[in-house]
Motif scaffolding. Structure first.
Motif, PDB file in Angstrom:
ATOM      1  N   THR A 123      38.331  20.617  46.722  1.00 34.73           N
ATOM      2  CA  THR A 123      37.081  20.381  47.440  1.00 34.73           C
ATOM      3  C   THR A 123      36.309  19.280  46.744  1.00 34.73           C
ATOM      4  OG1 THR A 123      35.048  21.333  48.330  1.00 34.73           O
ATOM      5  CG2 THR A 123      35.728  22.130  46.184  1.00 34.73           C
ATOM      6  N   ASN A 124      35.684  18.426  47.517  1.00 35.16           N
ATOM      7  CA  ASN A 124      34.683  17.499  46.995  1.00 35.16           C
ATOM      8  C   ASN A 124      33.419  17.654  47.840  1.00 35.16           C
ATOM      9  OD1 ASN A 124      35.532  16.319  49.328  1.00 35.16           O
ATOM     10  ND2 ASN A 124      36.470  14.534  48.366  1.00 35.16           N
ATOM     11  N   THR A 125      33.291  18.841  48.444  1.00 36.43           N
ATOM     12  CA  THR A 125      32.134  19.207  49.248  1.00 36.43           C
ATOM     13  C   THR A 125      31.249  20.125  48.425  1.00 36.43           C
ATOM     14  OG1 THR A 125      33.457  19.096  51.262  1.00 36.43           O
ATOM     15  CG2 THR A 125      31.401  20.340  51.393  1.00 36.43           C
ATOM     16  N   TYR A 126      29.965  19.890  48.483  1.00 37.90           N
ATOM     17  CA  TYR A 126      28.991  20.684  47.742  1.00 37.90           C
ATOM     18  C   TYR A 126      29.041  22.135  48.217  1.00 37.90           C
ATOM     19  CZ  TYR A 126      24.333  21.631  45.789  1.00 37.90           C
ATOM     20  OH  TYR A 126      23.273  22.138  45.080  1.00 37.90           O
ATOM     21  N   ILE A 127      29.211  23.091  47.288  1.00 35.45           N
ATOM     22  CA  ILE A 127      29.276  24.518  47.632  1.00 35.45           C
ATOM     23  C   ILE A 127      28.245  25.279  46.793  1.00 35.45           C
ATOM     24  CG2 ILE A 127      30.691  26.606  47.629  1.00 35.45           C
ATOM     25  CD1 ILE A 127      33.159  24.825  47.801  1.00 35.45           C
ATOM     26  N   THR A 128      27.365  26.000  47.449  1.00 37.10           N
ATOM     27  CA  THR A 128      26.457  26.908  46.758  1.00 37.10           C
ATOM     28  C   THR A 128      27.125  28.271  46.714  1.00 37.10           C
ATOM     29  OG1 THR A 128      24.515  25.692  47.527  1.00 37.10           O
ATOM     30  CG2 THR A 128      24.158  27.951  46.753  1.00 37.10           C
ATOM     31  N   LEU A 129      27.339  28.791  45.517  1.00 40.27           N
ATOM     32  CA  LEU A 129      28.064  30.041  45.380  1.00 40.27           C
ATOM     33  C   LEU A 129      27.193  31.243  45.725  1.00 40.27           C
ATOM     34  CD1 LEU A 129      30.214  29.590  42.160  1.00 40.27           C
ATOM     35  CD2 LEU A 129      30.736  29.004  44.521  1.00 40.27           C
ATOM     36  N   THR A 130      27.854  32.253  46.283  1.00 39.61           N
ATOM     37  CA  THR A 130      27.241  33.555  46.507  1.00 39.61           C
ATOM     38  C   THR A 130      28.155  34.588  45.860  1.00 39.61           C
ATOM     39  OG1 THR A 130      28.410  34.024  48.577  1.00 39.61           O
ATOM     40  CG2 THR A 130      26.376  32.712  48.732  1.00 39.61           C
ATOM     41  N   THR A 131      27.818  35.855  45.993  1.00 38.83           N
ATOM     42  CA  THR A 131      28.662  36.905  45.425  1.00 38.83           C
ATOM     43  C   THR A 131      29.838  37.246  46.343  1.00 38.83           C
ATOM     44  OG1 THR A 131      27.151  38.561  46.315  1.00 38.83           O
ATOM     45  CG2 THR A 131      26.825  37.911  44.017  1.00 38.83           C
ATOM     46  N   ASP A 132      29.925  36.607  47.495  1.00 35.91           N
ATOM     47  CA  ASP A 132      31.077  36.755  48.390  1.00 35.91           C
ATOM     48  C   ASP A 132      32.023  35.583  48.178  1.00 35.91           C
ATOM     49  OD1 ASP A 132      30.112  39.096  49.681  1.00 35.91           O
ATOM     50  OD2 ASP A 132      28.813  37.848  50.941  1.00 35.91           O
ATOM     51  N   TYR A 133      33.324  35.867  48.180  1.00 37.43           N
ATOM     52  CA  TYR A 133      34.307  34.801  48.014  1.00 37.43           C
ATOM     53  C   TYR A 133      34.249  33.820  49.185  1.00 37.43           C
ATOM     54  CZ  TYR A 133      36.639  36.800  43.976  1.00 37.43           C
ATOM     55  OH  TYR A 133      36.921  37.243  42.712  1.00 37.43           O
ATOM     56  N   GLN A 134      34.319  32.534  48.844  1.00 40.95           N
ATOM     57  CA  GLN A 134      34.407  31.475  49.848  1.00 40.95           C
ATOM     58  C   GLN A 134      35.744  30.756  49.658  1.00 40.95           C
ATOM     59  OE1 GLN A 134      30.753  28.991  50.230  1.00 40.95           O
ATOM     60  NE2 GLN A 134      30.005  30.239  48.522  1.00 40.95           N
ATOM     61  N   LEU A 135      36.456  30.568  50.747  1.00 42.00           N
ATOM     62  CA  LEU A 135      37.723  29.846  50.693  1.00 42.00           C
ATOM     63  C   LEU A 135      37.429  28.364  50.514  1.00 42.00           C
ATOM     64  CD1 LEU A 135      40.820  30.053  51.035  1.00 42.00           C
ATOM     65  CD2 LEU A 135      40.464  29.731  53.491  1.00 42.00           C
ATOM     66  N   LEU A 136      38.114  27.732  49.562  1.00 46.87           N
ATOM     67  CA  LEU A 136      37.907  26.299  49.346  1.00 46.87           C
ATOM     68  C   LEU A 136      38.406  25.514  50.551  1.00 46.87           C
ATOM     69  CD1 LEU A 136      38.781  25.842  45.565  1.00 46.87           C
ATOM     70  CD2 LEU A 136      36.552  26.104  46.643  1.00 46.87           C
ATOM     71  N   PRO A 137      37.790  24.359  50.848  1.00 48.24           N
ATOM     72  CA  PRO A 137      38.121  23.607  52.065  1.00 48.24           C
ATOM     73  C   PRO A 137      39.573  23.171  52.179  1.00 48.24           C
ATOM     74  CG  PRO A 137      36.046  22.842  51.164  1.00 48.24           C
ATOM     75  CD  PRO A 137      36.626  23.799  50.164  1.00 48.24           C
ATOM     76  N   SER A 138      40.309  23.087  51.060  1.00 49.72           N
ATOM     77  CA  SER A 138      41.709  22.663  51.130  1.00 49.72           C
ATOM     78  C   SER A 138      42.583  23.666  51.880  1.00 49.72           C
ATOM     79  CB  SER A 138      42.271  22.452  49.726  1.00 49.72           C
ATOM     80  OG  SER A 138      42.104  23.628  48.947  1.00 49.72           O
ATOM     81  N   GLN A 139      42.096  24.909  52.063  1.00 48.31           N
ATOM     82  CA  GLN A 139      42.859  25.963  52.737  1.00 48.31           C
ATOM     83  C   GLN A 139      44.168  26.227  51.978  1.00 48.31           C
ATOM     84  OE1 GLN A 139      41.655  27.566  55.699  1.00 48.31           O
ATOM     85  NE2 GLN A 139      39.755  26.473  55.359  1.00 48.31           N
ATOM     86  N   TRP A 140      45.287  26.308  52.695  1.00 47.81           N
ATOM     87  CA  TRP A 140      46.579  26.611  52.050  1.00 47.81           C
ATOM     88  C   TRP A 140      47.216  25.340  51.489  1.00 47.81           C
ATOM     89  CZ3 TRP A 140      48.093  31.352  50.898  1.00 47.81           C
ATOM     90  CH2 TRP A 140      47.587  32.429  51.632  1.00 47.81           C
ATOM     91  N   LEU A 141      47.675  25.440  50.251  1.00 48.02           N
ATOM     92  CA  LEU A 141      48.513  24.401  49.647  1.00 48.02           C
ATOM     93  C   LEU A 141      49.959  24.861  49.728  1.00 48.02           C
ATOM     94  CD1 LEU A 141      46.532  23.794  46.341  1.00 48.02           C
ATOM     95  CD2 LEU A 141      46.296  22.552  48.491  1.00 48.02           C
ATOM     96  N   PHE A 142      50.882  23.911  49.849  1.00 45.94           N
ATOM     97  CA  PHE A 142      52.309  24.227  49.833  1.00 45.94           C
ATOM     98  C   PHE A 142      52.908  23.554  48.602  1.00 45.94           C
ATOM     99  CE2 PHE A 142      50.906  24.678  54.197  1.00 45.94           C
ATOM    100  CZ  PHE A 142      51.337  25.961  54.460  1.00 45.94           C
TER     101      PHE A 142
END
Length: 194
Positions: A123-142
């Protein structure tokens, strides 16, 4: 296809979704290079059906494709303890470092890893963290199957709007194995307060 319908000659059939096929004197493999853009990666599939004749298959060949890579995704959150202390973590970027990007997939024996590695920006997108998991924008890597211990995560972040900081962390132990899915959970806690 068989040279002549009804021919009883035994033929091997190979299929793949990406890379370059090399027959290699009867020990075939696919030379595969992973897409270095984490947002554009695709699954790498392989299939083989060996020693089949026209009569065996009634002129048709069925192929069952297998996943040759490991599917890996990353999720991130802030621990409840740190959130309770009033700290706000803002993620600027997450980079997966030292990932093996090349290898040869042999139909008979599996992977032979190449020597080249790369870094993948998750990710190179600004993310404000919370106590819930957030999936990184890259989604699935192979990813080509490899040791997790050789790979690190670089996280750039700020705490409470302060100066940008950088932290590298281990991904874990063991290996990412072919055909399996993995979710890596990153919990940002007091150890990040550096």
């Amino acid at each position: 296809a068989w040279p002549v319908p009804g021919d009883d000659t035994k033929i091997d059939f190979y299929a793949y979704s990406d890379g370059s096929f090399i027959y290699n004197g009867g020990n075939p493999y696919v030379s595969f290079t992973m897409d270095e853009n984490a947002f554009h990666q695709k699954d790498f599939l392989v299939a083989a059906h060996k020693q089949i004749s026209y009569n065996d298959a009634d002129g048709k060949v069925s192929l069952t494709f297998d996943h040759a890579c490991a599917a890996v995704r990353f999720q991130i959150c802030q621990t409840q303890t740190v959130a309770g202390q009033g700290h706000a973590f803002n993620i600027k970027s997450v980079v997966l470092k030292n990932v093996i990007k090349k290898g040869d997939y042999y139909y008979d024996s599996g992977w032979t890893l190449g020597s080249g590695s790369t870094d993948l920006t998750l990710t190179n997108t600004y993310i404000t963290l919370t106590t819930d998991y957030q999936l990184l924008p890259s989604q699935w890597l192979f990813l080509i199957p490899q040791l997790k211990a050789d790979v690190r995560l670089e996280i750039k972040y700020t705490i409470d709007g302060g100066a940008e900081k950088t932290k590298e962390i281990n991904v874990g132990t063991g290996s990412w194995e072919q055909g399996k899915q993995y979710s890596v959970n990153i919990r940002v806690g007091s150890s990040f307060l550096i």
